[in-house]
Design an enzyme around this catalytic site. Structure first.
Site, PDB file in Angstrom:
ATOM      1  N   LYS A  79       6.182  29.678 -18.640  1.00  0.00           N
ATOM      2  CA  LYS A  79       6.452  30.135 -20.041  1.00  0.00           C
ATOM      3  C   LYS A  79       8.129  29.918 -20.515  1.00  0.00           C
ATOM      4  CE  LYS A  79       5.718  33.684 -24.020  1.00  0.00           C
ATOM      5  NZ  LYS A  79       5.005  34.816 -23.780  1.00  0.00           N
ATOM      6  N   SER A 154       2.033  34.757 -27.839  1.00  0.00           N
ATOM      7  CA  SER A 154       2.764  33.519 -28.011  1.00  0.00           C
ATOM      8  C   SER A 154       2.612  32.564 -27.058  1.00  0.00           C
ATOM      9  CB  SER A 154       3.756  34.834 -28.069  1.00  0.00           C
ATOM     10  OG  SER A 154       4.266  35.525 -27.249  1.00  0.00           O
ATOM     11  N   SER A 178      -0.547  38.750 -25.674  1.00  0.00           N
ATOM     12  CA  SER A 178       0.363  37.254 -25.771  1.00  0.00           C
ATOM     13  C   SER A 178       0.260  36.153 -24.859  1.00  0.00           C
ATOM     14  CB  SER A 178       1.242  37.180 -25.400  1.00  0.00           C
ATOM     15  OG  SER A 178       2.040  37.492 -27.271  1.00  0.00           O
TER      16      SER A 178
HETATM   17  N1  GLN Z   1       1.145  38.854 -31.586  1.00  0.00           N
HETATM   18  C1  GLN Z   1       1.912  40.081 -30.900  1.00  0.00           C
HETATM   19  C2  GLN Z   1       2.958  39.938 -32.012  1.00  0.00           C
HETATM   20  O1  GLN Z   1       3.151  39.664 -32.363  1.00  0.00           O
HETATM   21  C3  GLN Z   1       2.112  40.310 -29.598  1.00  0.00           C
HETATM   22  C4  GLN Z   1       2.871  38.955 -29.339  1.00  0.00           C
HETATM   23  C5  GLN Z   1       3.055  39.405 -27.974  1.00  0.00           C
HETATM   24  O2  GLN Z   1       2.793  39.637 -27.048  1.00  0.00           O
HETATM   25  N2  GLN Z   1       4.174  39.078 -27.091  1.00  0.00           N
HETATM   26  O3  GLN Z   1       3.712  40.864 -31.876  1.00  0.00           O
END
Ligand code: GLN
EC number: 6.3.5.7
Length: 496
Positions: A79, A154, A178
């Protein structure tokens, strides 16, 4: 390449038996990545650097190192939130476009030392903020199962890369879901370990009290192997857990203590939180989760009703705390030290303002504003402090539940992957989709996603498994027992 050569254990055997070299394997995946450019799963590839790593791995394999280095010569995608030498590190942001880190993140360093070959950097929501991968400056990722659908976020690039077989495994981070949610949407297996297991050193910070790295793979066994390579104490991360290294693969293929080979999960109490099966859960997801639960019962597990009464509060609590931490973490991007600097400005203040206005996308700005607001004088007590108190109660809910069960199961998300563009104009709709993953992050617990679909439009469904602190090995053992008895994790998108 042999068709079914995707699991890490099989790759290890093939490499050691010289049926395939790391260079061939790496080239195979680089070709697949090039052929799947329309998915937009990768933001940077650098074939020469990958192949040089593969050649070095082949030399180590020839010297017999494969016997004690299970990941040696196996390709992996990272990532783009992990800084890497030799590849740009952008966190999906214009702010860091073309940024070259002088060092490797701990996760990258550990896996590279273990002999893994970096295939490239995967696309992601900007600074890991999002649930659909549509917040990336580099454009959205498409879901390999259905190119009209989002891959989740994400870590959408990493999940899509594994699903489309552009990499046998990938790294991700999970701040509020995420890893688990994109794993669910893309039909792959992923685990977010207990907070502190995986070093945050070199992981571009979003919300530091929540951020946690973890792997994606084609199976729980693959995730166990990856976690063995990723996890461990790191003095450079002040919240790294000081615990002895353990083998997360130790339970694979074995019945639980006291259970038998035909009922490997006998005695396992599965807690089903009423709040995870209430209004708002789509019928197709519920049905797939139910089918999976019936499978677990066949393996000897029993269902226990439990309650996580503060589940609904996890959304406001998370969307106060995560932006608060983000607003502080992202203050370092000021046009002076890192990343983008506006071309023209009047004075220093103007330079800060223009650089940040140009460098950050809409969602990141929204969170910086929210975070700054909830931390400001006069609002701190009402929002930030209050959210911290409820965070504590959310963690307590889980401890009450774990007094009655060994593992908690439910859906990862209320629906299967939605269409690209469907929720991107409405941030609150997007936040609500995180209902089942946020509280696990707030409590710092380990959580997994296993493919159990398919749901509506043949899109994958993810089953979430939540363990108590440090219980990753058992989660992986239970997930592995399930995958030995079922084949959802073996299915691939059409044409892959
Ligand atoms: N969807 C969540 C957010 O937008 C989690 C994102 C994540 O785990 N990085 O913050």
């Amino acid at each position: 390449m042999e068709q079914d050569l995707i699991h890490l254990q099989d790759l290890r055997a093939a490499l050691d038996a010289k049926r395939v070299s790391s260079v061939e394997l790496t080239q195979h995946y680089l070709d697949r990545i090039a052929g799947a450019a329309d998915l937009n799963a990768f933001v940077h590839v650098n074939a020469e650097t990958s192949l040089a790593q593969a050649r070095a791995a082949d030399a180590r394999i020839a010297a017999g190192d494969g016997a004690n280095q299970p990941l040696l010569g196996i390709p992996v995608a990272h990532k783009d939130v992990f800084v890497t030498r030799g590849w740009h590190s952008t966190a999906g942001s214009r702010m860091l476009k073309g940024y070259d880190s002088p060092y490797d993140a701990a996760v990258v360093e550990r896996l590279s030392n273990a002999g893994m070959v970096t295939l490239g950097k995967t696309n992601m929501d900007e600074f890991a903020m999002g649930s659909s991968n549509e917040n990336s400056y580099y454009g959205p990722v498409k879901n390999p199962w259905d190119k009209l659908a989002v891959p989740g976020g994400s870590s959408g690039g990493s999940a899509a890369a594994v699903a489309a077989r552009l990499a046998p495994a990938a790294t991700g981070t999970d701040t509020g879901g995420s890893i688990r949610q994109p794993a669910a949407f893309c039909g792959v297996t992923g685990i977010k370990p207990t907070y502190g297991r995986v070093s945050r050193y070199g992981m571009i910070a979003f919300a530091s009290s929540l951020d946690q790295g973890g792997p994606f793979g084609h199976s729980a066994a693959d995730c166990a192997w990856m976690l063995n390579g990723m996890a461990g104490f790191d003095a450079r991360d002040s919240t790294s857990l000081e615990r002895a290294d353990e083998d997360f693969a130790r339970g694979l293929g074995k019945p639980l203590d006291g259970a038998t080979a035909d009922k490997p999960l006998a005695g396992l109490r599965i807690g089903l939180p009423a709040e995870y099966f209430g209004d708002g859960l789509d019928a197709d997801v519920r049905e797939s989760v139910d089918t999976a639960l019936a499978e677990f019962e066949k393996l000897g597990a029993v269902r226990v009703p439990v309650s996580l009464p503060k589940t609904e509060l996890s959304i406001p609590v998370y969307y106060v705390l995560a932006p608060a931490e983000a607003s502080s973490n992202l203050s370092r991007f000021d046009g002076v030290r890192f990343g983008h600097r506006a071309a023209e400005y009047r004075d220093l203040l103007d330079m800060y303002k223009k650089s940040r206005a140009e460098g950050f996308g809409t969602e990141v700005k929204r969170r910086i504003l929210v975070g700054t607001y909830v931390l400001s004088h006069g609002y701190y007590d009402a929002y930030y402090l209050q959210a911290q108190k409820i965070r504590r109660l959310i963690a307590q809910d889980f401890q009450n539940a774990f007094a009655q069960c060994d593992v908690i199961m439910g859906p990862v998300a209320p629906s299967v992957a939605w269409n690209l563009g469907e929720k991107s104009a409405d941030p609150v709709q997007m936040y609500l989709a995180d209902i089942y993953t946020l509280s696990v992050s707030l409590a710092g617990l380990p959580g997994m996603s296993l493919p159990v679909g398919p749901g509506r439009n043949a899109r994958p469904v993810g089953l979430q498994m939540i363990g108590n602190y440090f219980d990753e090995a058992r989660l992986l053992q239970v997930a592995d027992a399930f995958q030995r008895a079922t084949d959802w994790h073996k299915r691939a998108p059409a044409g892959v």
